[in-house]
Write an enzyme that holds these catalytic residues in place. Structure first.
Site, PDB file in Angstrom:
ATOM      1  N   SER A  47       6.542  21.259  -6.151  1.00 12.35           N
ATOM      2  CA  SER A  47       6.151  22.262  -7.154  1.00 12.35           C
ATOM      3  C   SER A  47       4.636  22.423  -7.203  1.00 12.35           C
ATOM      4  O   SER A  47       4.130  23.525  -7.425  1.00 12.35           O
ATOM      5  CB  SER A  47       6.721  21.935  -8.533  1.00 12.35           C
ATOM      6  OG  SER A  47       6.092  20.821  -9.094  1.00 12.35           O
ATOM      7  N   ARG A  80       3.619   8.162  -0.199  1.00 15.58           N
ATOM      8  CA  ARG A  80       3.368   6.993   0.658  1.00 15.58           C
ATOM      9  C   ARG A  80       1.885   6.629   0.667  1.00 15.58           C
ATOM     10  O   ARG A  80       1.031   7.500   0.498  1.00 15.58           O
ATOM     11  CB  ARG A  80       3.807   7.313   2.097  1.00 15.58           C
ATOM     12  CG  ARG A  80       5.313   7.337   2.256  1.00 15.58           C
ATOM     13  CD  ARG A  80       5.693   7.830   3.629  1.00 15.58           C
ATOM     14  NE  ARG A  80       5.100   7.060   4.713  1.00 15.58           N
ATOM     15  CZ  ARG A  80       5.580   5.908   5.187  1.00 15.58           C
ATOM     16  NH1 ARG A  80       6.646   5.369   4.653  1.00 15.58           N
ATOM     17  NH2 ARG A  80       4.982   5.291   6.180  1.00 15.58           N
ATOM     18  N   HIS A 104      -2.478  13.009  -9.453  1.00 17.73           N
ATOM     19  CA  HIS A 104      -1.805  11.820  -9.980  1.00 17.73           C
ATOM     20  C   HIS A 104      -1.381  12.098 -11.423  1.00 17.73           C
ATOM     21  O   HIS A 104      -2.171  12.627 -12.216  1.00 17.73           O
ATOM     22  CB  HIS A 104      -2.768  10.630  -9.920  1.00 17.73           C
ATOM     23  CG  HIS A 104      -2.161   9.375 -10.438  1.00 17.73           C
ATOM     24  ND1 HIS A 104      -1.274   8.620  -9.694  1.00 17.73           N
ATOM     25  CD2 HIS A 104      -2.276   8.752 -11.626  1.00 17.73           C
ATOM     26  CE1 HIS A 104      -0.879   7.585 -10.411  1.00 17.73           C
ATOM     27  NE2 HIS A 104      -1.479   7.638 -11.584  1.00 17.73           N
ATOM     28  N   VAL A 132      -6.116   2.610  -4.042  1.00 16.83           N
ATOM     29  CA  VAL A 132      -5.127   3.578  -4.522  1.00 16.83           C
ATOM     30  C   VAL A 132      -5.503   4.161  -5.897  1.00 16.83           C
ATOM     31  O   VAL A 132      -5.790   3.414  -6.834  1.00 16.83           O
ATOM     32  CB  VAL A 132      -3.733   2.907  -4.619  1.00 16.83           C
ATOM     33  CG1 VAL A 132      -2.696   3.871  -5.172  1.00 16.83           C
ATOM     34  CG2 VAL A 132      -3.304   2.408  -3.254  1.00 16.83           C
TER      35      VAL A 132
HETATM   36  C1  GAR Z   1       3.757  15.152  -9.439  1.00 19.16           C
HETATM   37  O1  GAR Z   1       3.922  14.917 -10.810  1.00 19.16           O
HETATM   38  C2  GAR Z   1       2.612  14.315  -8.896  1.00 19.16           C
HETATM   39  O2  GAR Z   1       1.579  14.121  -9.821  1.00 19.16           O
HETATM   40  C3  GAR Z   1       3.310  13.010  -8.610  1.00 19.16           C
HETATM   41  O3  GAR Z   1       4.568  13.369  -8.100  1.00 19.16           O
HETATM   42  C4  GAR Z   1       4.962  14.633  -8.627  1.00 19.16           C
HETATM   43  C5  GAR Z   1       5.309  15.541  -7.470  1.00 19.16           C
HETATM   44  O4  GAR Z   1       5.908  16.709  -7.908  1.00 19.16           O
HETATM   45  N1  GAR Z   1       2.570  12.246  -7.675  1.00 19.16           N
HETATM   46  C6  GAR Z   1       2.553  10.917  -7.650  1.00 19.16           C
HETATM   47  O5  GAR Z   1       3.191  10.233  -8.421  1.00 19.16           O
HETATM   48  C7  GAR Z   1       1.676  10.311  -6.560  1.00 19.16           C
HETATM   49  N2  GAR Z   1       1.679   8.894  -6.645  1.00 19.16           N
HETATM   50  P1  GAR Z   1       6.016  17.976  -6.951  1.00 19.16           P
HETATM   51  O6  GAR Z   1       6.642  17.492  -5.630  1.00 19.16           O
HETATM   52  O7  GAR Z   1       6.950  18.894  -7.668  1.00 19.16           O
HETATM   53  O8  GAR Z   1       4.647  18.543  -6.756  1.00 19.16           O
END
Ligand code: GAR
Length: 209
Positions: A13, A90, A108, A143
């Protein structure tokens, strides 16, 4: 316009937000590649429907080094000015990070430096905080610890669950990421332009003996 490659693992998204923002008049960015470690990522199919070049390769059965090298090669071929991690789940090898450092951004789902790592919404709710939020930052070897480029707080509401909070943070992310990325690449382009002018001026000046 700055060439941007996006790396995803799942829904995509944020990738969609970056892609559609790049189509606004006057946008500073152009999405040149969507790459994924998950050939079944729904975001890849969306990018394909939108006519954006995609690359995917499962990381399964590969060492982290081998996968990151393959990802690196795919990205390098697209010649991006910036690489935006968007739900890429990852860890990256130091070799990959050092090659792209300064051009590699991540989003993040917390207000860093709080709640680095995974399961951020659960931890924010358990702590009884009154705000969660999201952060766009530069990626370094440590990280979720690189320079913060932009943040947006999201209020926690009574009765919030991980899912309801995550959904609102996602809305905030979709505003924050395109705007922050555009500001970052514009700054870099301007800096590059100024450097070129300085070099050209220096070359034009007569040598002083
Ligand atoms: C988002 O909320 C992003 O901030 C998080 O995963 C989701 C991905 O959503 N990222 C992390 O947690 C990175 N460690 P999306 O695939 O719909 O963009």
């Amino acid at each position: 316009r700055a060439r941007v490659a996006i790396v995803i693992s799942g829904e995509g998204s944020n990738m969609a937000a970056l892609l559609y923002a790049s189509r606004l008049p006057g946008s500073a960015t152009e999405i040149v590649l969507v790459a994924s470690n998950n050939p079944d990522a729904p975001g890849l199919a969306l990018a394909e429907s939108e006519g954006v070049p995609t690359w995917s390769h499962s990381h399964k059965g590969l060492t982290r080094e081998a996968f990151d090298e393959a990802l690196h090669d795919a990205l390098a071929e697209a010649k991006p000015d910036a690489v935006a991690l968007a739900g890429y789940m990852r860890l990256l090898t130091p070799a990959f990070v050092s090659h792209w450092q300064g051009r590699l951004l991540n989003i993040h789902p917390s207000l860093l430096p709080n709640y680095r790592g995974l399961d951020t919404h659960r931890r924010v709710l358990d702590a009884g905080d009154n705000h969660g939020g999201c952060t766009v930052h530069l990626v370094t070897d440590e990280v979720d610890a690189g320079e913060i480029l932009g943040q947006m707080p999201v209020a926690i509401r009574p009765g919030d669950t991980v899912d309801t909070l995550a959904a609102r943070v996602r809305h905030a992310e979709h505003q924050l990421y395109p705007a922050t990325l555009a500001a970052y690449v514009s700054r870099h382009h301007d800096a590059g332009w100024i450097e070129q002018q300085v070099d050209a001026l220096a070359a034009a000046l007569p040598e002083v003996s």
